[in-house]
Design an enzyme around this catalytic site. Structure first.
Site, short mmCIF file in Angstrom:
data_model
loop_
_atom_site.label_atom_id
_atom_site.label_comp_id
_atom_site.label_asym_id
_atom_site.label_seq_id
_atom_site.Cartn_x
_atom_site.Cartn_y
_atom_site.Cartn_z
N GLU A 441 0.84 -1.32 0.11
CA GLU A 441 0.04 0.07 -0.06
C GLU A 441 0.76 1.23 -0.02
OE1 GLU A 441 -2.69 0.09 -0.94
OE2 GLU A 441 -2.87 -2.01 -0.63
C1 LIG Z 1 2.60 -9.86 0.69
C2 LIG Z 1 2.29 -8.67 -0.18
C3 LIG Z 1 1.11 -8.62 -0.40
C4 LIG Z 1 0.77 -7.41 -1.57
N1 LIG Z 1 -0.57 -7.35 -1.92
C5 LIG Z 1 -0.71 -6.48 -2.91
C6 LIG Z 1 -2.01 -6.40 -3.84
O1 LIG Z 1 -2.99 -6.98 -3.12
N2 LIG Z 1 -2.14 -5.63 -4.79
C7 LIG Z 1 -1.02 -5.13 -5.49
O2 LIG Z 1 -1.12 -4.77 -6.65
N3 LIG Z 1 0.20 -5.12 -4.91
C8 LIG Z 1 0.57 -5.92 -3.84
N4 LIG Z 1 1.54 -5.92 -3.39
C9 LIG Z 1 2.70 -5.39 -3.81
C10 LIG Z 1 2.99 -3.94 -2.77
O3 LIG Z 1 2.27 -2.91 -2.96
C11 LIG Z 1 4.49 -3.47 -3.71
O4 LIG Z 1 5.56 -4.40 -3.15
C12 LIG Z 1 4.87 -2.05 -2.99
O5 LIG Z 1 3.98 -1.14 -3.56
C13 LIG Z 1 6.25 -1.51 -3.40
O6 LIG Z 1 6.62 -1.84 -4.81
P1 LIG Z 1 7.76 -2.85 -4.99
O7 LIG Z 1 7.85 -4.09 -4.53
O8 LIG Z 1 7.97 -2.80 -6.56
O9 LIG Z 1 9.20 -1.83 -4.85
P2 LIG Z 1 9.77 -0.95 -5.50
O10 LIG Z 1 8.89 0.09 -5.85
O11 LIG Z 1 10.78 -1.49 -6.30
O12 LIG Z 1 10.63 0.01 -4.43
C14 LIG Z 1 11.93 -0.79 -3.92
C15 LIG Z 1 12.34 0.25 -2.77
O13 LIG Z 1 12.69 1.52 -3.38
C16 LIG Z 1 11.96 2.74 -2.59
N5 LIG Z 1 11.46 3.83 -3.64
C17 LIG Z 1 10.81 3.66 -4.87
N6 LIG Z 1 10.64 4.85 -5.49
C18 LIG Z 1 11.38 5.64 -4.60
C19 LIG Z 1 11.14 7.14 -4.61
N7 LIG Z 1 10.94 7.91 -5.70
N8 LIG Z 1 11.53 7.73 -3.72
C20 LIG Z 1 11.98 7.08 -2.45
N9 LIG Z 1 11.94 5.76 -2.51
C21 LIG Z 1 11.56 5.12 -3.45
C22 LIG Z 1 10.77 1.94 -2.16
O14 LIG Z 1 10.30 2.84 -1.06
C23 LIG Z 1 11.29 0.72 -1.54
O15 LIG Z 1 11.93 0.85 -0.48
C24 LIG Z 1 1.84 -6.82 -2.08
C25 LIG Z 1 3.13 -7.26 -1.67
C26 LIG Z 1 3.46 -8.07 -0.75
C27 LIG Z 1 4.82 -8.47 -0.32
#
Ligand SMILES: Cc1cc2nc3c(=O)[nH]c(=O)nc-3n(C[C@H](O)[C@H](O)[C@H](O)COP(=O)(O)OP(=O)(O)OC[C@H]3O[C@@H](n4cnc5c(N)ncnc54)[C@H](O)[C@@H]3O)c2cc1C
Length: 599
Positions: A441
């Site tokens: 989220e």
């Molecule tokens: C158990 C679980 C349940 C989930 N459920 C859902 C679901 O129901 N539906 C759904 O769509 N998704 C779901 N997700 C996905 C989740 O919302 C994402 O994993 C999350 O939004 C982070 O995205 P990412 O993993 O791609 O990380 P990334 O976007 O790759 O981020 C990696 C790191 O970089 C940082 N970062 C990225 N961009 C910036 C910036 N501009 N400035 C500062 N920091 C930055 C982030 O804070 C993070 O620390 C789920 C994930 C898990 C693990």
């Protein structure tokens, strides 16, 4: 595993004594049914269900997890039956639109139930939690036909919902998503792509699953301006509303993960699946924000739940576990040692958890009242003001509460010493389950950018002022109250400093935009401590007034005052560190060349 006991006295304190829910409900359009008796009855029934049905399944869910096969995903023993009971109890329909089978009760009341469900068993609570988000999205953006087809089934609980945003290469940055939506001749769309990490994407608890999916239309603009939103059901609805043949969407696998094992985290493959556009073309992300905002407040509850569950478990343990003697002399001379609750450091851990759980409850219920007004306020002016307050409080509630809720869960485990690390007690599960709250989220980093960048600086500080004005008024009204001085003085000083810090960051951001990203998480944490200070001061006032008035519940009110005192003296000073850090400038982060990070 600690047996969950719904904290009904504190729930009532926050709802009625702190936030005057009776008056609040009377001021809402269409909330006539939320009378005090009705509210008590609903919460009481909900508490029983959570304590007796969901809490005993929490550890089962963790141990068994979900299992994937070609035929689908099987949830842990007891989840399916518990969901059936949840549906029979009418819980999915509580806050939904009466035109589609809902009970039309206020959202804030639904959040009390979500708190109890989520604390008793977070993994279970995510299934109906996601349905709730899908319901809100269709209620707000769907056509009448879509509402008739999907809302009625989601509201009855016969079908559940999901939120499909994330793809293998993108989560925070949805502008790069690739899932395609190609128009079919009949006005529907063929959805093709892979979504990952989809919570509740596949399971055996309901006959159909309604996926709310972000995808791109052919020729759509790049980035977030070219994203549209679609309803893609697992089974296509028949004419009579029942679920019919399988759509071309399937769960390829489920993730093995650190916590929330009872909730299926699915890879969802859309292979030309039939979908229906919801809301205008290319405005999908705006529509999805309805879902995401519901989910963000829902996730904030995870922080509250983790702190509450850790506190309940560790408090019971701290009263029983004997170790060493109190520094000021034995407190249990008959026993071989004193219970660990006599030791100052154990009290620090217990009081931190208590201050977090009760402060979080106050913040979430306050936020939920704003959501009520946005939805059912009587005037446009009221609705607009509440919308601004909600926008400002949501990233704080989501990120601050999941961060300090996780800290509290860790302290709950620490109180148990070595036993906290052992599965049997459930404390390590609480820590593992709570950890995801800071990631999904929108990570803490992303929420912090939303707060400082979008909500505060882009409004020239207006949304912050909306909140600090309220705090200022409260401080002014109570400035002469000697008993409240210990709370009002630091609160007033912090409220002023909050504005000054914002101005300083705004100024340095004009010279270097990296300053926003460099300050944002400290700014968010500072804001969280400030909001908590306001709420704890208000709670102390309610309790002190009650003591003056005379009460048979002296112990309860005294504990509120003591906890407020603990918060001001021992937690609030952390904000000073965040203030200093947020002004430290971006250089200490950005000057290091990327290559120098190498080991
Ligand atoms: C158990 C679980 C349940 C989930 N459920 C859902 C679901 O129901 N539906 C759904 O769509 N998704 C779901 N997700 C996905 C989740 O919302 C994402 O994993 C999350 O939004 C982070 O995205 P990412 O993993 O791609 O990380 P990334 O976007 O790759 O981020 C990696 C790191 O970089 C940082 N970062 C990225 N961009 C910036 C910036 N501009 N400035 C500062 N920091 C930055 C982030 O804070 C993070 O620390 C789920 C994930 C898990 C693990």
């Amino acid at each position: 595993m600690p047996e969950y006991k719904a904290p009904l006295r504190d729930i009532k304190f926050v709802m009625t004594e702190l936030l005057n829910s009776e008056q609040h409900y009377a001021n809402l359009e269409g909330a006539e049914d939320a009378t005090p008796d009705m509210v008590d009855a609903i919460i009481g029934e909900g508490a029983k269900f959570c304590e007796q049905v969901l809490s005993p399944l929490n550890q089962v869910g963790d141990k068994e997890g979900c299992t994937w096969s070609e035929d689908g995903v099987k949830t842990p023993t007891g989840f399916k039956e518990a969901y059936q009971q949840y549906v029979e109890g009418g819980w999915p329909s509580m806050t939904a639109d009466p035109n589609y089978g809902g009970q039309g009760l206020p959202h804030s009341l639904g959040l009390v139930m979500s708190e109890m469900v989520g604390t008793a068993n977070w993994s279970f609570g995510m299934y109906p939690g996601l349905s709730h988000g899908a319901t809100n999205t269709i209620e707000e953006h769907g056509t009448e036909e879509q509402k008739q087809t999907y809302l009625t089934k989601l509201i009855s609980g016969e079908w559940t919902g999901t939120m499909c945003l994330t793809e293998p290469h993108c989560g925070s940055d949805l502008g790069t998503l690739r899932t395609k939506a190609e128009p079919n001749a009949d006005g529907t769309y063929a959805i093709t792509g892979t979504k990952i990490f989809i919570s509740a994407g596949e399971h055996d608890m309901a006959e159909n699953i309604v996926h709310i999916v972000l995808a791109r239309l052919p020729g759509a603009p790049e980035g977030t301006k070219g994203i549209s939103l679609f309803i893609v059901p697992k089974c296509l609805p028949n004419e009579d509303g029942s679920s019919g043949e399988r759509n071309a969407v399937s769960c390829g696998s489920i993730e093995h993960k650190m916590g929330i094992h009872g909730n299926a985290t699915c890879v969802m493959n859309f292979d030309g699946a039939k979908g229906w556009l919801i809301g205008p073309e290319n405005k999908g992300l705006n529509c999805m924000f309805t879902f995401m905002n519901t989910a963000r407040i829902g996730t904030a509850i995870q922080g509250l739940g983790a702190a509450e569950l850790g506190f309940q478990g560790s408090l019971a343990y701290a009263k029983e576990r004997l170790a060493m003697r109190s520094l000021s002399g034995p407190k249990n001379p008959e026993g071989i040692a004193d219970p660990i609750i006599v030791h100052p450091d154990v009290r620090r851990m217990l009081l931190t958890q208590k201050a977090v759980a009760e402060g979080a409850r106050a913040l979430i219920y306050l936020t939920a009242q704003q959501a009520d007004v946005v939805h059912s306020g009587k005037t446009e002016e009221e609705r607009k003001a509440a919308d601004e307050a909600l926008g400002f409080l949501t990233p704080i509630a989501k990120a601050f509460l999941t961060e300090i809720g996780y800290e509290a869960a860790n302290l709950g485990m620490q109180v148990f010493g070595g036993h906290g690390f052992i599965s049997e007690w459930g404390m390590e599960q609480n820590v593992r389950d709570a950890r995801i709250g800071m990631i999904y989220e929108g990570t803490t980093g992303i929420q912090a950018l939303d707060l400082l960048g979008r909500k505060v600086l882009m409004t020239q500080g207006e949304s912050l002022k909306g909140f600090t004005k309220q705090v200022h008024l409260f401080c002014k009204e109570n400035a002469e109250d000697e008993q409240l001085k210990e709370f009002i003085e630091p609160l007033a000083a912090m409220n002023k400093e909050w504005g000054e810090l914002t101005t300083k960051i705004g100024m340095s951001a004009m010279k270097n935009r990296e300053e926003v990203g460099a300050a944002s998480v400290d700014y968010l944490m500072y804001s969280g401590y400030a909001v908590f200070a306001y709420l704890w001061a208000r709670m102390a006032k309610v309790a002190l007034d009650k003591m003056v008035e005379g009460t048979t519940e002296e112990m309860f009110y005294n504990a509120k005052i003591q906890t407020a005192r603990f918060y001001f003296k021992r937690m609030l000073p952390r904000a000073k560190g965040h203030a200093e850090s947020m002004l430290a400038g971006a250089d200490s982060l950005m000057d290091m060349p990327e290559e120098a990070f190498a080991i």
